[in-house]
Structures are given as structure tokens and as C-alpha cells.
Scaffold this motif. Structure first.
Motif, PDB file in Angstrom:
ATOM      1  N   GLN A   1     -34.413  -7.115 -59.245  1.00  0.00           N
ATOM      2  CA  GLN A   1     -35.405  -7.063 -60.258  1.00  0.00           C
ATOM      3  C   GLN A   1     -36.782  -8.308 -58.932  1.00  0.00           C
ATOM      4  O   GLN A   1     -38.162  -8.152 -58.919  1.00  0.00           O
ATOM      5  CB  GLN A   1     -35.834  -7.092 -61.768  1.00  0.00           C
ATOM      6  N   GLN A   2     -36.716  -9.752 -59.084  1.00  0.00           N
ATOM      7  CA  GLN A   2     -37.862 -10.226 -57.930  1.00  0.00           C
ATOM      8  C   GLN A   2     -37.881  -9.546 -56.715  1.00  0.00           C
ATOM      9  O   GLN A   2     -39.419  -9.790 -56.610  1.00  0.00           O
ATOM     10  CB  GLN A   2     -36.906 -11.144 -58.073  1.00  0.00           C
ATOM     11  N   ALA A   3     -36.846  -9.169 -55.886  1.00  0.00           N
ATOM     12  CA  ALA A   3     -37.125  -8.738 -54.994  1.00  0.00           C
ATOM     13  C   ALA A   3     -38.178  -7.204 -54.586  1.00  0.00           C
ATOM     14  O   ALA A   3     -39.356  -7.330 -54.394  1.00  0.00           O
ATOM     15  CB  ALA A   3     -35.884  -7.950 -54.426  1.00  0.00           C
ATOM     16  N   GLN A   4     -37.866  -6.695 -56.048  1.00  0.00           N
ATOM     17  CA  GLN A   4     -38.954  -5.843 -56.586  1.00  0.00           C
ATOM     18  C   GLN A   4     -40.471  -6.328 -57.084  1.00  0.00           C
ATOM     19  O   GLN A   4     -41.991  -5.166 -56.359  1.00  0.00           O
ATOM     20  CB  GLN A   4     -38.686  -4.176 -57.382  1.00  0.00           C
ATOM     21  N   LEU A   5     -40.752  -7.038 -58.077  1.00  0.00           N
ATOM     22  CA  LEU A   5     -41.745  -8.057 -57.666  1.00  0.00           C
ATOM     23  C   LEU A   5     -42.328  -8.225 -57.088  1.00  0.00           C
ATOM     24  O   LEU A   5     -43.489  -8.233 -57.028  1.00  0.00           O
ATOM     25  CB  LEU A   5     -41.693  -8.907 -59.284  1.00  0.00           C
ATOM     26  N   ARG A   6     -41.733  -9.474 -55.652  1.00  0.00           N
ATOM     27  CA  ARG A   6     -42.320  -9.317 -54.521  1.00  0.00           C
ATOM     28  C   ARG A   6     -43.188  -8.457 -54.168  1.00  0.00           C
ATOM     29  O   ARG A   6     -43.992  -8.546 -52.844  1.00  0.00           O
ATOM     30  CB  ARG A   6     -41.787 -10.333 -53.654  1.00  0.00           C
ATOM     31  N   GLU A   7     -42.685  -7.660 -54.098  1.00  0.00           N
ATOM     32  CA  GLU A   7     -42.578  -6.423 -53.396  1.00  0.00           C
ATOM     33  C   GLU A   7     -43.789  -5.713 -53.482  1.00  0.00           C
ATOM     34  O   GLU A   7     -45.094  -5.061 -53.032  1.00  0.00           O
ATOM     35  CB  GLU A   7     -41.922  -4.971 -53.068  1.00  0.00           C
ATOM     36  N   LEU A   8     -44.087  -5.287 -55.190  1.00  0.00           N
ATOM     37  CA  LEU A   8     -44.952  -5.138 -55.988  1.00  0.00           C
ATOM     38  C   LEU A   8     -46.093  -6.147 -55.434  1.00  0.00           C
ATOM     39  O   LEU A   8     -47.972  -5.739 -54.999  1.00  0.00           O
ATOM     40  CB  LEU A   8     -45.284  -4.474 -56.873  1.00  0.00           C
ATOM     41  N   ALA A   9     -46.388  -7.667 -54.821  1.00  0.00           N
ATOM     42  CA  ALA A   9     -47.516  -8.570 -55.169  1.00  0.00           C
ATOM     43  C   ALA A   9     -47.658  -7.935 -53.978  1.00  0.00           C
ATOM     44  O   ALA A   9     -48.872  -8.737 -53.796  1.00  0.00           O
ATOM     45  CB  ALA A   9     -46.743 -10.026 -55.437  1.00  0.00           C
ATOM     46  N   PHE A  10     -46.993  -8.053 -52.625  1.00  0.00           N
ATOM     47  CA  PHE A  10     -47.184  -8.126 -51.428  1.00  0.00           C
ATOM     48  C   PHE A  10     -47.417  -7.207 -50.197  1.00  0.00           C
ATOM     49  O   PHE A  10     -48.272  -7.017 -50.034  1.00  0.00           O
ATOM     50  CB  PHE A  10     -47.105  -9.122 -50.465  1.00  0.00           C
ATOM     51  N   THR A  11     -47.925  -5.925 -51.349  1.00  0.00           N
ATOM     52  CA  THR A  11     -48.067  -4.463 -50.940  1.00  0.00           C
ATOM     53  C   THR A  11     -48.842  -3.176 -51.530  1.00  0.00           C
ATOM     54  O   THR A  11     -49.184  -3.680 -52.629  1.00  0.00           O
ATOM     55  CB  THR A  11     -45.956  -3.535 -50.902  1.00  0.00           C
ATOM     56  N   ASP A  12     -49.756  -2.934 -50.464  1.00  0.00           N
ATOM     57  CA  ASP A  12     -50.882  -1.692 -51.110  1.00  0.00           C
ATOM     58  C   ASP A  12     -50.038  -1.108 -51.647  1.00  0.00           C
ATOM     59  O   ASP A  12     -49.039   0.066 -50.937  1.00  0.00           O
ATOM     60  CB  ASP A  12     -51.752  -1.450 -49.685  1.00  0.00           C
ATOM     61  N   PRO A  13     -50.231  -0.289 -52.437  1.00  0.00           N
ATOM     62  CA  PRO A  13     -50.202   0.741 -53.601  1.00  0.00           C
ATOM     63  C   PRO A  13     -50.167   1.818 -52.980  1.00  0.00           C
ATOM     64  O   PRO A  13     -49.362   2.886 -52.523  1.00  0.00           O
ATOM     65  CB  PRO A  13     -50.058   1.040 -54.578  1.00  0.00           C
ATOM     66  N   GLU A  14     -51.262   2.395 -52.254  1.00  0.00           N
ATOM     67  CA  GLU A  14     -51.201   3.477 -51.470  1.00  0.00           C
ATOM     68  C   GLU A  14     -51.221   3.980 -50.258  1.00  0.00           C
ATOM     69  O   GLU A  14     -50.550   4.547 -49.574  1.00  0.00           O
ATOM     70  CB  GLU A  14     -53.114   3.475 -51.498  1.00  0.00           C
ATOM     71  N   THR A  15     -50.978   2.718 -49.382  1.00  0.00           N
ATOM     72  CA  THR A  15     -50.553   2.644 -47.969  1.00  0.00           C
ATOM     73  C   THR A  15     -49.424   2.289 -47.872  1.00  0.00           C
ATOM     74  O   THR A  15     -48.785   2.594 -46.689  1.00  0.00           O
ATOM     75  CB  THR A  15     -51.610   1.600 -46.905  1.00  0.00           C
ATOM     76  N   GLY A  16     -48.864   1.540 -48.651  1.00  0.00           N
ATOM     77  CA  GLY A  16     -47.228   0.690 -48.409  1.00  0.00           C
ATOM     78  C   GLY A  16     -47.252  -0.553 -47.486  1.00  0.00           C
ATOM     79  O   GLY A  16     -46.286  -1.201 -46.872  1.00  0.00           O
ATOM     80  N   LEU A  17     -48.388  -0.594 -47.592  1.00  0.00           N
ATOM     81  CA  LEU A  17     -48.940  -1.733 -45.775  1.00  0.00           C
ATOM     82  C   LEU A  17     -48.970  -2.897 -47.108  1.00  0.00           C
ATOM     83  O   LEU A  17     -49.125  -3.226 -47.752  1.00  0.00           O
ATOM     84  CB  LEU A  17     -50.126  -0.876 -45.049  1.00  0.00           C
ATOM     85  N   ALA A  18     -49.101  -4.914 -46.036  1.00  0.00           N
ATOM     86  CA  ALA A  18     -48.671  -5.048 -47.091  1.00  0.00           C
ATOM     87  C   ALA A  18     -50.692  -5.530 -47.291  1.00  0.00           C
ATOM     88  O   ALA A  18     -51.272  -4.960 -46.679  1.00  0.00           O
ATOM     89  CB  ALA A  18     -48.852  -6.365 -45.698  1.00  0.00           C
ATOM     90  N   ASN A  19     -50.286  -6.706 -48.134  1.00  0.00           N
ATOM     91  CA  ASN A  19     -51.846  -6.692 -49.050  1.00  0.00           C
ATOM     92  C   ASN A  19     -52.650  -7.580 -48.758  1.00  0.00           C
ATOM     93  O   ASN A  19     -51.828  -8.211 -47.651  1.00  0.00           O
ATOM     94  CB  ASN A  19     -52.332  -6.396 -50.096  1.00  0.00           C
ATOM     95  N   ARG A  20     -53.512  -8.039 -49.034  1.00  0.00           N
ATOM     96  CA  ARG A  20     -54.643  -9.186 -48.404  1.00  0.00           C
ATOM     97  C   ARG A  20     -54.006 -10.648 -49.028  1.00  0.00           C
ATOM     98  O   ARG A  20     -53.631 -11.593 -48.178  1.00  0.00           O
ATOM     99  CB  ARG A  20     -56.028  -9.060 -49.101  1.00  0.00           C
ATOM    100  N   ARG A  21     -53.155 -11.061 -49.821  1.00  0.00           N
ATOM    101  CA  ARG A  21     -52.020 -11.168 -50.318  1.00  0.00           C
ATOM    102  C   ARG A  21     -51.358 -11.978 -49.403  1.00  0.00           C
ATOM    103  O   ARG A  21     -50.740 -13.167 -49.121  1.00  0.00           O
ATOM    104  CB  ARG A  21     -51.462 -11.402 -52.055  1.00  0.00           C
ATOM    105  N   MET A  22     -50.714 -10.546 -49.049  1.00  0.00           N
ATOM    106  CA  MET A  22     -49.313 -10.556 -48.183  1.00  0.00           C
ATOM    107  C   MET A  22     -49.695 -11.380 -46.727  1.00  0.00           C
ATOM    108  O   MET A  22     -49.610 -13.083 -45.649  1.00  0.00           O
ATOM    109  CB  MET A  22     -48.506  -9.514 -47.968  1.00  0.00           C
ATOM    110  N   LEU A  23     -50.870 -11.027 -46.343  1.00  0.00           N
ATOM    111  CA  LEU A  23     -52.123 -11.198 -45.258  1.00  0.00           C
ATOM    112  C   LEU A  23     -51.802 -13.131 -45.585  1.00  0.00           C
ATOM    113  O   LEU A  23     -51.797 -13.894 -43.962  1.00  0.00           O
ATOM    114  CB  LEU A  23     -53.296 -10.688 -45.113  1.00  0.00           C
ATOM    115  N   ASP A  24     -52.981 -13.509 -46.199  1.00  0.00           N
ATOM    116  CA  ASP A  24     -53.039 -14.800 -46.147  1.00  0.00           C
ATOM    117  C   ASP A  24     -52.022 -15.739 -46.446  1.00  0.00           C
ATOM    118  O   ASP A  24     -51.464 -16.539 -46.201  1.00  0.00           O
ATOM    119  CB  ASP A  24     -53.334 -15.081 -47.932  1.00  0.00           C
ATOM    120  N   GLU A  25     -50.972 -14.982 -46.914  1.00  0.00           N
ATOM    121  CA  GLU A  25     -48.868 -16.172 -47.087  1.00  0.00           C
ATOM    122  C   GLU A  25     -48.656 -16.225 -45.890  1.00  0.00           C
ATOM    123  O   GLU A  25     -48.167 -16.760 -45.257  1.00  0.00           O
ATOM    124  CB  GLU A  25     -48.307 -15.458 -47.646  1.00  0.00           C
ATOM    125  N   ARG A  26     -48.751 -15.075 -44.974  1.00  0.00           N
ATOM    126  CA  ARG A  26     -48.082 -14.649 -43.723  1.00  0.00           C
ATOM    127  C   ARG A  26     -48.605 -15.780 -42.617  1.00  0.00           C
ATOM    128  O   ARG A  26     -48.939 -16.215 -41.579  1.00  0.00           O
ATOM    129  CB  ARG A  26     -47.867 -13.381 -42.906  1.00  0.00           C
TER     130      ARG A  26
END
Length: 186
Positions: A1-26
Motif C-alpha cells: 500500500q505504501q508503494a501504491q500511495l507513492r505512485e499516486l503522489a508522484f504520477t500524473d493520473p491522466e498520462t501515467g507520466l511523472a508529475n511536478r512533485r516527482m520532477l522536483d524530487e528527481r
């Protein structure tokens, strides 16, 4: 469940690509590495002109599918990006480790050319899609992600205000084949 929450937090739900939060972190992690060992770090910003009209006419899901396809084509190219993230409805950001400013400019042109050539087959959409790019490198062009994005965006703005006939590839695709949404729109 932790991995699923992380994926939701860092993925754009419409495209499946990384979102701005993931871009900032990376970016933060890659910039620390670049500062420590001198590894070049660059970004390429792609603006997909024409998607706003797709989003308006056929819904954001249609535009998101096009962005996802653009991201897939970039991933399959010669340069392996560290991350492809969706920034806005029509923009993608590509992080490239080991790529200096000159190679980032070359990569930006290649991304636009390759995606522009492939537009005629993307999702079967009947839309004039224009890929405009800008690039920036850490730390030469700036020390923060926002500064680099602003620099790349300024390059895009300059290109769109001053049309360069051969610099911005164009392509068309057919929208008629899109499935209708629940509201009846394509």
C-alpha cells in the motif's frame, strides 16, 4: 500500500507520466549529484501546441493520450531520459543526466523532429500539433529547477512569437477515431 500511495503522489493520473512533485524530487537528487561529481544535467521542455484545442473539443483524456504517446516516443529515442514529467496540459519536461547544454539543444531539436514526424499516427487525431522546445543546463543556466524551466519557457515563447518555418516541425493526425466520453464528446 505504501508503494501504491507513492505512485499516486508522484504520477500524473491522466498520462501515467511523472508529475511536478516527482520532477522536483528527481531534479534535487540529480543536481546534488551533479554538484558533487560534475556530471552534466540538463532539461528539455516540450510544448505541444494544438493540444489546447484537442482538450477543448475532445476532452483532456484525448490530450493526455497524445502526451503519453509523445513521452513514449521520447523514451524510445537514442538518449535515455532520467525522467519525463507532465508539467501542464500541453507541456512535458525531460531530465537528462550526462548531457551538457549543447547536447541538450541537439536533443531538443531531435525530440521535436522525431515527435513531429510521428504525429500523423498518434492516436489517430485530426489536429495540427506543433512541438516547440527549449532547454537549459544546471548549473550554467541556473541553480534551481524553476530558473531552468523559466529559461526553457522563454526560449519557447521567443520561437512562438517569431515563427521559424523550418525550425518547428508540424504534423497532423485524425481525431475522428477517438471514442466518445460519457458526456458524448470525443
Amino acid at each position: 500500500q505504501q508503494a501504491q500511495l507513492r505512485e499516486l503522489a508522484f504520477t500524473d493520473p491522466e498520462t501515467g507520466l511523472a508529475n511536478r512533485r516527482m520532477l522536483d524530487e528527481r531534479f534535487r537528487r540529480l543536481a546534488e549529484l551533479a554538484a558533487r561529481d560534475g556530471t552534466p544535467l540538463s532539461l528539455v521542455l516540450l510544448d505541444c501546441g494544438g493540444l489546447s484545442s484537442v482538450n477543448t473539443a475532445w476532452g483532456h483524456a484525448a490530450g493526455a493520450r497524445i502526451l503519453r504517446t509523445v513521452g513514449t516516443r521520447i523514451e524510445a529515442g537514442a538518449l535515455r531520459p532520467d525522467l519525463i514529467a507532465r508539467l501542464h496540459a500541453t507541456q512535458l519536461c525531460v531530465l537528462l543526466t550526462g548531457v551538457d547544454g549543447e547536447r541538450a539543444r541537439t536533443a531538443a531539436a531531435a525530440f521535436a523532429r522525431d515527435v513531429g514526424r510521428a504525429v500523423s499516427v498518434i492516436e489517430g487525431l485530426d489536429v495540427d500539433l506543433t512541438i516547440t522546445t527549449g532547454s537549459a543546463s544546471y548549473p550554467l543556466d541556473g541553480a534551481s529547477l524553476d530558473t531552468l524551466l523559466d529559461d526553457a519557457l522563454a526560449q519557447i515563447a521567443a520561437q512562438t512569437r517569431t515563427p521559424l518555418p523550418s525550425a518547428v516541425p508540424h504534423g497532423t493526425a485524425r481525431v475522428a477515431d477517438l471514442p466518445r466520453s460519457a458526456g458524448g464528446a470525443r
